[in-house]
Design an enzyme around this catalytic site. Structure first.
Site, short mmCIF file in Angstrom:
data_model
loop_
_atom_site.label_atom_id
_atom_site.label_comp_id
_atom_site.label_asym_id
_atom_site.label_seq_id
_atom_site.Cartn_x
_atom_site.Cartn_y
_atom_site.Cartn_z
N SER A 141 0.78 -0.86 0.06
CA SER A 141 0.13 0.02 0.02
C SER A 141 0.70 1.20 0.08
O SER A 141 2.18 1.22 0.45
CB SER A 141 -0.88 -0.10 1.31
OG SER A 141 -1.59 1.10 1.40
N TYR A 154 -1.36 -0.71 10.79
CA TYR A 154 -1.83 -1.16 9.40
C TYR A 154 -0.45 -0.65 8.32
O TYR A 154 0.01 -1.37 7.42
CB TYR A 154 -2.92 -0.23 8.93
CG TYR A 154 -3.26 -0.59 7.39
CD1 TYR A 154 -3.74 -1.81 7.05
CD2 TYR A 154 -3.18 0.46 6.41
CE1 TYR A 154 -4.22 -2.00 5.82
CE2 TYR A 154 -3.37 0.22 5.18
CZ TYR A 154 -3.84 -1.07 5.06
OH TYR A 154 -4.15 -1.45 3.36
#
Ligand code: NDP
Length: 248
Positions: A141, A154
């Site tokens: 990501s 995350y």
């Protein structure tokens, strides 16, 4: 640039990026293996793909379970007689502020986002090493490159995926002919934010995304296809793709 006939395992195929990728790759002639936990969604996707003339099979599984990956690999080999690629896409993003101590969610993110990817790699590696080819595509990501509010854990999991991918590439590409890619998208419109339970971060997220034209899952599917369709001599290390509107 053809992927016709390639056998591709896609984790997290029941929604979002995984679902769009399965449709795209099947349309381009790949035989897709759809895996996730929600069987009904996977069966519906298989039907859609087959209606459009594609080839797909469903094997349900949880990426945190090594035994489930054994089943995925053995059923794939039995039905499609080989494995050419794995897209390690399953993941979740229950963002929260550290001070709120959502420690069970931290654990789940580490288990699914990091260990899930490692389990996927370990499951296909004996096949790939023996045949001296294969594509490993891991979904990291933009969060693996920079922190954003509520994303301490995350972002850490996605940075781990990015670094794991680079380690895999260095150890496996030159010696075993295995191509490895890390895909790093910015904000994509999917179900991912539905895993957030921290009310404070939910409130703070609204102004961050309010006026943003996000990426669509199909944009990431195109990037995955691009990485997969290259000749073996060309390893696409990273694809970093942001919404035009997203500054940070
Ligand atoms: P979705 O929530 O739509 O998809 C997540 C997928 O992961 C689902 O298919 C879900 O299937 C699967 N999954 C979750 N936990 C497990 C598990 N334990 N075992 C097996 N499958 C699991 O979100 P996205 O499509 O957005 O997310 C896909 C990937 O893309 C994730 O890794 C995410 O971190 C990454 N990403 C997303 C971005 C975004 O903005 N949306 C940006 C950058 C990266 P099921 O519940 O059926 O098991």
């Amino acid at each position: 640039m053809s992927i016709k006939g390639k056998v591709v395992i896609i984790t997290g195929a029941s929604s979002g990026i995984g679902e769009a990728t399965a449709k795209k790759l099947a349309k381009e002639g790949a035989k897709v293996v759809l895996t996730a936990r929600r069987k009904e969604k996977l069966n519906k996707l298989k039907e859609e793909i087959e209606k459009d003339g594609g080839l797909a099979m469903v094997v349900t599984g949880d990426v945190t379970e090594k035994g489930d990956f054994k089943k995925i690999v053995s059923q794939t080999l039995e039905k499609f007689k080989g494995i050419d690629a794995i897209i390690n896409n399953a993941g979740l993003m229950p963002l929260s502020y550290i001070k709120n101590l959502h420690t069970d969610e931290w654990d789940t993110m580490v288990d699914v986002n990091i260990k899930g990817v490692m389990n996927g790699v370990a499951a296909v590696l004996p096949t790939f090493m023996e045949q001296k080819s294969g594509n490993i595509i891991n979904i990291s990501s933009s969060a693996g490159r920079k922190y954003y509010p509520g994303g301490a854990v995350y972002c850490a999991t996605k940075a781990a995926v990015k670094m794991f991918s680079e380690g895999l590439r260095q150890e496996l590409a030159p010696k075993y002919g295995i191509n490895v890619t890390s895909i790093e998208p910015g904000f994509v419109a999917t179900e991912l934010t539905e895993t957030i339970t921290d009310d404070e971060i939910k409130k703070d997220l609204i102004p961050m995304v309010k006026d943003l034209t996000t990426l669509e899952a199909e944009d990431i599917a195109e990037a995955i296809f691009y990485a997969l369709a290259q000749p073996k001599r060309a390893n696409i290390n990273d694809i970093y793709i942001m919404p035009t509107d997203q500054k940070e």
